[in-house]
Design a protein around this motif. Structure first.
Motif, PDB file in Angstrom:
ATOM      1  N   GLN A   1       0.845   4.149   9.241  1.00 46.28           N
ATOM      2  CA  GLN A   1       1.440   4.666   8.023  1.00 46.28           C
ATOM      3  C   GLN A   1       2.750   5.365   8.335  1.00 46.28           C
ATOM      4  OE1 GLN A   1      -1.237   6.833   5.470  1.00 46.28           O
ATOM      5  NE2 GLN A   1      -2.743   5.179   5.459  1.00 46.28           N
TER       6      GLN A   1
ATOM      7  N   TYR B   1      -4.617   6.552  -3.413  1.00 43.76           N
ATOM      8  CA  TYR B   1      -3.802   5.515  -2.826  1.00 43.76           C
ATOM      9  C   TYR B   1      -3.728   4.322  -3.777  1.00 43.76           C
ATOM     10  CZ  TYR B   1      -8.100   3.075  -1.353  1.00 43.76           C
ATOM     11  OH  TYR B   1      -9.314   2.429  -1.313  1.00 43.76           O
TER      12      TYR B   1
ATOM     13  N   TYR C   1       0.371   5.752  -0.470  1.00 46.76           N
ATOM     14  CA  TYR C   1      -0.618   6.815  -0.385  1.00 46.76           C
ATOM     15  C   TYR C   1       0.003   8.161  -0.772  1.00 46.76           C
ATOM     16  CZ  TYR C   1      -2.718   3.322   2.746  1.00 46.76           C
ATOM     17  OH  TYR C   1      -3.239   2.172   3.290  1.00 46.76           O
TER      18      TYR C   1
ATOM     19  N   ASN D   1      -1.448  -1.440  10.125  1.00 45.57           N
ATOM     20  CA  ASN D   1      -2.297  -0.366   9.600  1.00 45.57           C
ATOM     21  C   ASN D   1      -1.774   1.022   9.924  1.00 45.57           C
ATOM     22  OD1 ASN D   1      -4.361   0.171   7.888  1.00 45.57           O
ATOM     23  ND2 ASN D   1      -5.986   0.088   9.408  1.00 45.57           N
TER      24      ASN D   1
ATOM     25  N   LYS E   1       1.956   1.778   4.076  1.00 44.90           N
ATOM     26  CA  LYS E   1       1.268   1.153   5.212  1.00 44.90           C
ATOM     27  C   LYS E   1       2.136   0.063   5.793  1.00 44.90           C
ATOM     28  CE  LYS E   1      -2.150  -1.865   5.073  1.00 44.90           C
ATOM     29  NZ  LYS E   1      -3.322  -2.677   5.465  1.00 44.90           N
TER      30      LYS E   1
ATOM     31  N   TYR F   1       0.827  -1.193   0.000  1.00 45.64           N
ATOM     32  CA  TYR F   1       0.000   0.000   0.000  1.00 45.64           C
ATOM     33  C   TYR F   1       0.864   1.246   0.000  1.00 45.64           C
ATOM     34  CZ  TYR F   1      -4.286  -2.582   1.044  1.00 45.64           C
ATOM     35  OH  TYR F   1      -5.379  -3.406   0.987  1.00 45.64           O
TER      36      TYR F   1
END
Lengths: 111, 111
Positions: free
Chosen positions: A100, A48, A33, A98, A94, A31
């Protein structure tokens, strides 16, 4: 800094010109963002990515596009920059829980 | 329902005092609550985080207090030092990979 770099770190451009910001990570995180940070607004999610070629819109996506052709790079493009896009842009990845982790930021000024 | 409300916007504390920043959320799907510290010109850095199965987490001079029934959580900085002067963001994250940030608190510790 979780192995995140952003380039350029500073950019001044003119209204109407295209701009691409790059985020590069070295730890193979799935992940990634893009946020913008403005006084009084905190951090707002632009787009994202949850994998190569997999992206989705965030809260303030109008005027922005993204691409992710390989795991380590996530590009943010302003097709035609406007003065309202003057901001500090942060890339994040990430972690396992969870949380960041943020890059150092790119300060963009659109004249 | 997706908001995280953070207060105060700014805070001035004497050296050695206790700094307290509060956050409130509405969405009960949030299950991870991190705090970030940001110095001028830098990206936000993860400071401390808590999950709702505990009411308090302490790391050095930093403590998160969590009240699940009230949907509130707070950051306490004990023995505040000038080096703690920064902007602090609370956040709330859910299992669908969404994370919502508060608008930030600018903390200034007087020497």
């Amino acid at each position: 800094d979780a192995g995140i770099t952003q380039s350029p770190r500073h950019k001044v451009t003119e209204t109407g010109t295209p701009v691409t910001l790059r985020c590069h990570q070295t730890e193979n995180h799935r992940y990634m963002y893009w946020y913008r940070q403005d006084p009084g607004h905190g951090l707002r999610l632009i787009h994202y990515s949850y994998g190569v070629k997999d992206t989705d819109k965030g809260e303030v996506s109008d005027g922005y596009s993204v691409s992710r052709s390989k795991t380590e790079d996530f590009l943010l493009t302003l097709e035609s920059a406007t003065s309202s896009q003057t901001s500090v842009y942060f890339c994040a990845i990430k972690g396992s829980y969870n949380e960041q982790f943020f890059g150092p930021g790119t300060r963009l000024t659109v004249l | 329902q997706q908001q995280v409300k953070q207060s105060p916007q700014s805070l001035i504390v004497q050296k050695g005092g206790i700094s307290i920043i509060n956050c409130a959320y509405e969405n009960t799907a949030f299950d991870y609550f991190p705090w970030y510290q940001q110095f001028p010109g830098k990206g936000p850095a993860l400071l401390i985080a808590i999950r709702p199965d505990v009411s308090e987490k302490k790391e050095g001079r930093f403590t998160i207090s969590f009240n699940k029934s009230a949907k509130q959580f707070s950051l306490h900085i004990m023995d505040s030092q000038p080096g703690d002067s920064a902007t602090y963001f609370c956040a709330a994250a859910s299992r669908d990979d969404k994370i919502i940030f508060g608008k930030g608190t600018r903390l200034h510790i007087l020497p």
